[in-house]
Design an enzyme around this catalytic site. Structure first.
Site, short mmCIF file in Angstrom:
data_model
loop_
_atom_site.label_atom_id
_atom_site.label_comp_id
_atom_site.label_asym_id
_atom_site.label_seq_id
_atom_site.Cartn_x
_atom_site.Cartn_y
_atom_site.Cartn_z
N ASP A 1 25.70 17.28 -29.85
CA ASP A 1 26.26 18.17 -30.85
C ASP A 1 27.61 18.67 -30.35
O ASP A 1 27.97 18.50 -29.18
CB ASP A 1 25.30 19.33 -31.11
CG ASP A 1 25.64 20.09 -32.38
OD1 ASP A 1 26.53 19.63 -33.12
OD2 ASP A 1 25.02 21.13 -32.62
N ASN B 1 6.65 -13.90 4.47
CA ASN B 1 5.58 -13.92 5.47
C ASN B 1 4.51 -14.95 5.14
O ASN B 1 3.94 -15.59 6.04
CB ASN B 1 4.94 -12.53 5.57
CG ASN B 1 5.81 -11.56 6.34
OD1 ASN B 1 6.75 -11.97 7.02
ND2 ASN B 1 5.53 -10.28 6.21
N ASN C 1 2.06 -4.37 10.51
CA ASN C 1 2.15 -3.82 9.15
C ASN C 1 2.18 -2.30 9.16
O ASN C 1 2.91 -1.66 8.39
CB ASN C 1 0.97 -4.32 8.34
CG ASN C 1 1.16 -4.11 6.85
OD1 ASN C 1 2.20 -4.48 6.30
ND2 ASN C 1 0.18 -3.51 6.19
N ASP D 1 5.24 -0.04 7.71
CA ASP D 1 5.03 0.96 6.66
C ASP D 1 5.62 2.31 7.06
O ASP D 1 6.21 3.02 6.24
CB ASP D 1 3.54 1.12 6.37
CG ASP D 1 2.99 -0.04 5.54
OD1 ASP D 1 3.80 -0.75 4.92
OD2 ASP D 1 1.76 -0.21 5.51
N GLU E 1 0.81 -1.22 0.00
CA GLU E 1 0.00 0.00 0.00
C GLU E 1 0.84 1.27 0.00
O GLU E 1 0.36 2.34 -0.35
CB GLU E 1 -0.95 0.01 1.20
CG GLU E 1 -0.29 0.02 2.56
CD GLU E 1 -0.03 -1.39 3.08
OE1 GLU E 1 0.42 -1.53 4.22
OE2 GLU E 1 -0.27 -2.35 2.33
N ASP F 1 17.74 19.55 -34.35
CA ASP F 1 17.89 18.47 -33.38
C ASP F 1 16.55 17.87 -32.94
O ASP F 1 16.53 16.83 -32.28
CB ASP F 1 18.62 18.99 -32.13
CG ASP F 1 20.04 19.44 -32.43
OD1 ASP F 1 20.72 18.74 -33.20
OD2 ASP F 1 20.45 20.49 -31.92
N ASP G 1 19.91 21.57 -29.16
CA ASP G 1 19.18 22.80 -28.83
C ASP G 1 18.59 23.50 -30.05
O ASP G 1 17.96 24.53 -29.93
CB ASP G 1 20.10 23.78 -28.10
CG ASP G 1 21.23 24.30 -28.99
OD1 ASP G 1 21.46 23.70 -30.07
OD2 ASP G 1 21.88 25.28 -28.61
#
Length: 920
Positions: free
Chosen positions: A395, A731, A756, A760, A353, A667, A663
């Site tokens: 370039d 787990n 949990n 987290d 989550e 290009d 640029d």
């Protein structure tokens, strides 16, 4: 995930990367599935466009309450308030309440909510509170982090400027007087005053000046045009540019075929024009279509597809394993409601989550850090490609060399100094209205201009033949004292020679025979050998009565001489090239310049030349030959824009992750073709539009720093994904084993949820972790398959020590009956949380954790705090609330031994994994 800022676009009018993706890859109307453009648009819009095309210029200006010399500044300000900014605003930030809803509505939170409702209905208020807390924390953390990320992204976008050139009549007189005084030239026709304004400030009725490289900033009616060619590929999918005129030509039902209307989102390929703005923002043709295209949703990038693959891998795993857990516990415990709640709790533990929040915050933090290194990320998911890049095509001018070109010499045909050549070059550069490049600026800023051009008076511009990349030259026609006209042409040497029949030598005009041609080529070759970029200058006199000129008039010219420019290499280029090579990035030079100048610059910056390939040779190669050539050559010269694009495609087809840095308008095709387009803030609009990364400093050293930061960002994100996958996999094994053999649940649903939740929280600091230098030394590739292998390899290791904990609690502490299940559950709660949290430090680095590589302070603090809470929770006042109990003192040596054993075995297995599969 709500990653709307991943798909935002710079440039004011192109705010949506979703639109840009459609525009880059296919014709817009093909994506809409419409039979034709005219049917895709509201009738009133096509009617207005056709009316503007049909009416004469005076009528259009009257209807727009405009003037041929432009609006005044107060008028423009008033219209901006009335019409609003010139933006296609589909990507406005969501309102806070809607953003909060989007932060909540993911499958993981919905699953938690279902579990909370069930807990409430079964009168398990404690579980309801804990699950509710998880939902609230997950939602708020994501909401706050994404809100901050969005604000940071908006601030970064504001750093990249995109402007339009407009004509303002209230500034014309002052500008004209200042210009004439500075250049000491009497201009018979007062030029309109031009100024740059942000694209978002453009309003209907504005007069805009357009030249090669410009994006069309709004829907416009052309007022005057000179060899104006516009690429409408973004709108129609046509690869060839179309010519536009000031007058309507022909009749058509399709608005896009109107010859005197230019549309927002298209770009000028060559030529010059002035135009009046008809509509801005969402009222434009582009804006109306963009709303329909974005309604279809954004295209999924390779990076997003990879994250989705991992997410669905874990979700599918949960969908398979949770029913098994339910059946095993239901059959063995005979309490199906409790088994159902436990299975849902396991499902919560298996679902990542925090993945959306971790990915979002990691990418956003990476973008902010890159901005501090003068690298602006337009698309956050481009960071992955930045880290994966192993070939950089760049370039020469402004990248390997300084961005300041100096006019070093002005010589006649035989190489002797000539003020006459400088005068002609100056007149050409000053009077042209198209794309003024660095060479033009160098001519205009030359220190000797003011003194040497003092006698040059009474020149008036007659016409102009703009530059394009096929001819590689441009011409202006000026009248001297109304006595005669002079067509002055400058450009690449070979292209100028192709239209010359005579040469001027010491004031005498001679036919261009083979002997003189050989001399010309030798002089220019010698200048190139010195590292000078040579531009040829030619001219011819024409009758004074002729007012309109075209490409066909560029013939029978007299070669006057050359102007030669010096673009010295940057001091930072050589160390930057070494640093890029050390980090696994190969640099290839792709330039339109000639091979002699390019080779000299490459030698000066220490870039070993492995092979030089010229544009004409590229033209003759088939795909197979070019695929081999791009691997054996690293310098490509005399290239056209399409040559650059083809080279980038060839490198990508060979399996390289290719970055292209450019640029200019030439290009743009290669920028779009590359995995990651890189441009600079001073680039032309079309180059910035095509780029994914914008550099605020034109330096390869800045780019090298950005590559490393991109790799660090990717590594941190990979840590969480690997850790989540392997931990969840382990787990499930532990739960299945315990459920099959225990007469009670190995952990209550409430306890699983608390574990949990704590876990987290410990992961929030991962985006702030440091990364080993070895991990960013080479390009990183997104490999979802590696995640699955990693999960299967490391996941079961934790199960070994979970089962060890079960045996210890059962045999050593006698927790072998339903009456003593609280002791058993408390023991596994602590060990499970410690091993689950410790895995972050074990797999964040291939080195020995805590000794050879230590996590950053925020991650150390968060994981240490969570582990401490996990140990003391069964011992504190809240233990009874969570149905935990105080653990005996004898438990803690066992706990330390189990956790230490887990760390040692994981470290040993990590060595095995690295030897077999490596470590990215």
């Amino acid at each position: 995930m709500n990653l709307q800022f991943l798909t935002t676009f710079f440039g004011g009018f192109l705010r949506s990367r979703r639109v840009a993706h459609h525009f880059r890859r296919l014709a817009l109307f093909e994506s809409l599935g419409e039979p034709g453009p005219s049917r895709a648009m509201p009738e009133h819009l096509t009617h207005d466009l056709k009316r503007a095309a049909r009416d004469d210029v005076a009528a259009v200006l009257v209807r727009l309450h405009s003037h041929e010399d432009g609006l005044t500044s107060p008028e423009a300000e008033e219209r901006l308030k009335r019409f609003g900014p010139n933006e296609v605003d589909h990507e406005k930030p969501l309102p806070a309440w809607l953003h909060l809803w989007h932060s909540y509505r993911n499958p993981f939170n919905l699953l938690l909510t279902v579990l909370a409702v069930i807990s409430y209905l079964t009168e398990d208020i404690k579980a309801t509170l804990v699950i509710g807390t998880m939902v609230i924390l997950s939602t708020l953390i994501r909401f706050v982090q994404e809100r901050r990320s969005n604000q940071a992204a908006e601030a970064l976008k504001a750093m990249v400027s995109t402007t339009a050139t407009v004509v303002r009549r209230d500034l014309a007189a002052a500008a004209s007087e200042t210009s004439a005084q500075y250049f000491n030239v009497q201009l018979h026709s007062r030029p309109p005053a031009k100024m740059e304004v942000p694209l978002r400030d453009l309003v209907p009725g504005e007069i805009v000046a357009l030249s090669a490289g410009d994006m069309i900033p709004a829907d416009c009616r052309i007022l005057s045009a000179k060899d104006l060619f516009i690429s409408q590929a973004a709108m129609t999918g046509e690869s060839l540019p179309v010519e536009k005129f000031a007058e309507r030509r022909g009749h058509t039902e399709s608005p896009l075929d109107l010859t005197n209307i230019a549309f927002m989102g298209t770009n000028v390929v060559s030529g010059a024009a002035t135009a009046v703005v008809l509509e801005t923002g969402n009222r434009t043709y582009f804006g109306t279509l963009a709303a329909r295209v974005t309604a279809a949703g954004p295209a999924v990038t390779a990076f997003q597809a990879g994250v989705n693959q991992v997410s669905w891998l874990l979700i599918r795993f949960a969908l398979v394993m949770v029913p098994i857990v339910l059946l095993v516990n239901g059959v063995t415990k005979h309490d199906w409601m409790e088994a159902f709640l436990f299975a849902l709790s396991v499902a919560v533990g298996l679902t990542p989550e925090m993945l959306p929040m971790i990915v979002t915050s990691t990418l956003a933090k990476g973008a902010v850090l890159l901005s501090r290194r003068k690298v602006i990320v337009k698309r956050l998911d481009a960071i992955q490609n930045f880290g994966a890049m192993n070939v950089l095509c760049t370039d020469k001018t402004g990248t390997l060399t300084q961005d300041k070109i100096v006019l070093e010499r002005h010589t006649d045909v035989l190489g002797h100094g000539s003020d006459d050549v400088l005068k002609h070059a100056y007149l050409n550069s000053y009077f042209q209205t198209g794309l003024k490049n660095l060479l033009d600026r160098a001519v205009l800023e030359h220190a000797e201009l003011q003194k040497e051009l003092m006698p040059v008076r009474d020149y008036r511009k007659v016409d102009e033949i703009p530059f394009d990349f096929q001819r590689r030259r441009m011409s202006v026609v000026v009248s001297e004292r109304e006595d005669h006209n002079e067509l002055i042409c400058k450009g690449a040497v070979e292209e100028i020679l192709s239209v010359c029949t005579r040469v001027q030598v010491k004031g005498e005009v001679l036919p261009l025979d083979d002997a003189l041609l050989a001399q010309v080529r030798q002089v220019t070759h010698d200048l190139n050998e010195e590292g000078l970029r040579v531009v040829a200058v030619a001219m011819k006199e024409t009758p004074p009565g002729l007012a309109t000129y075209g490409v066909a008039d560029e013939r029978d010219l007299t070669l006057v001489g050359y102007i030669a420019f010096l673009d010295p290499p940057k001091e930072s280029t050589a160390p930057a090239l070494q640093a890029l090579a050390a980090h696994g990035v190969t640099v290839k030079v792709l330039t339109g310049d000639n091979e002699l100048v390019t080779a000299k610059i490459c030698r000066e910056v220490g870039l070993a030349i492995e092979g030089v390939l010229l544009g004409p040779e590229v033209e003759k190669m088939d795909a197979a030959a070019l695929a081999r050539a791009v691997e054996t050559h690293n310098v490509f010269a005399r290239l056209s824009p399409l040559h650059k694009e083809r080279l980038v495609h060839a490198l990508r087809a060979n399996g390289h992750i290719v970055g292209f840095m450019g640029d200019g308008i030439n290009d743009a095709p290669a920028l779009r073709a590359a995995d990651i387009g890189i441009s600079v803030d001073s680039a032309v609009d079309i180059a910035k539009e095509a780029a994914d990364i914008i550099l605020l400093e034109r330096s390869l050293m800045v780019l090298e720093q950005g590559v490393i930061e991109g790799r660090r960002t990717f590594c941190n994100m990979l840590k969480y994904i690997r850790m989540t996958a392997s931990s969840n996999f382990g787990n499930v094994f532990s739960v299945l084993v315990a459920s099959a053999f225990l007469p009670f649940l190995p952990m209550l649903p409430l306890q699983l949820l608390v574990q949990n939740l704590l876990y987290d929280i410990s992961q929030i600091a991962i985006p702030f972790d440091r990364v080993d230098d070895e991990l960013v030394a080479k390009p990183l590739k997104w490999n979802p398959g590696d995640i699955g292998r990693f999960m299967v390899f490391f996941g079961p290791i934790s199960s070994i020590f979970d089962i060890t904990t079960f045996l210890v609690m059962w045999f050593a502490f006698g927790a072998d009956t339903v009456g003593k299940q609280s002791l058993f559950q408390s023991g596994w709660f602590v060990v499970g949380l410690l091993t689950q949290t410790l895995i972050v430090h074990m797999i964040r680095t291939p080195k020995l954790p805590f000794v050879e590589s230590r996590a950053a302070a925020p991650l150390l603090v968060m994981t240490g705090l969570v582990m401490a809470i996990g140990v003391f929770l069964p011992m504190g006042a809240l233990a009874g609330y969570f149905k935990l109990q105080v653990l005996p003192p004898a438990y803690f040596p066992w706990m330390v031994g189990i956790v230490l054993g887990y760390a040692l075995l994981t470290t040993a297995m990590k060595r095995v994994y690295i030897r077999r599969f490596g470590w990215q």
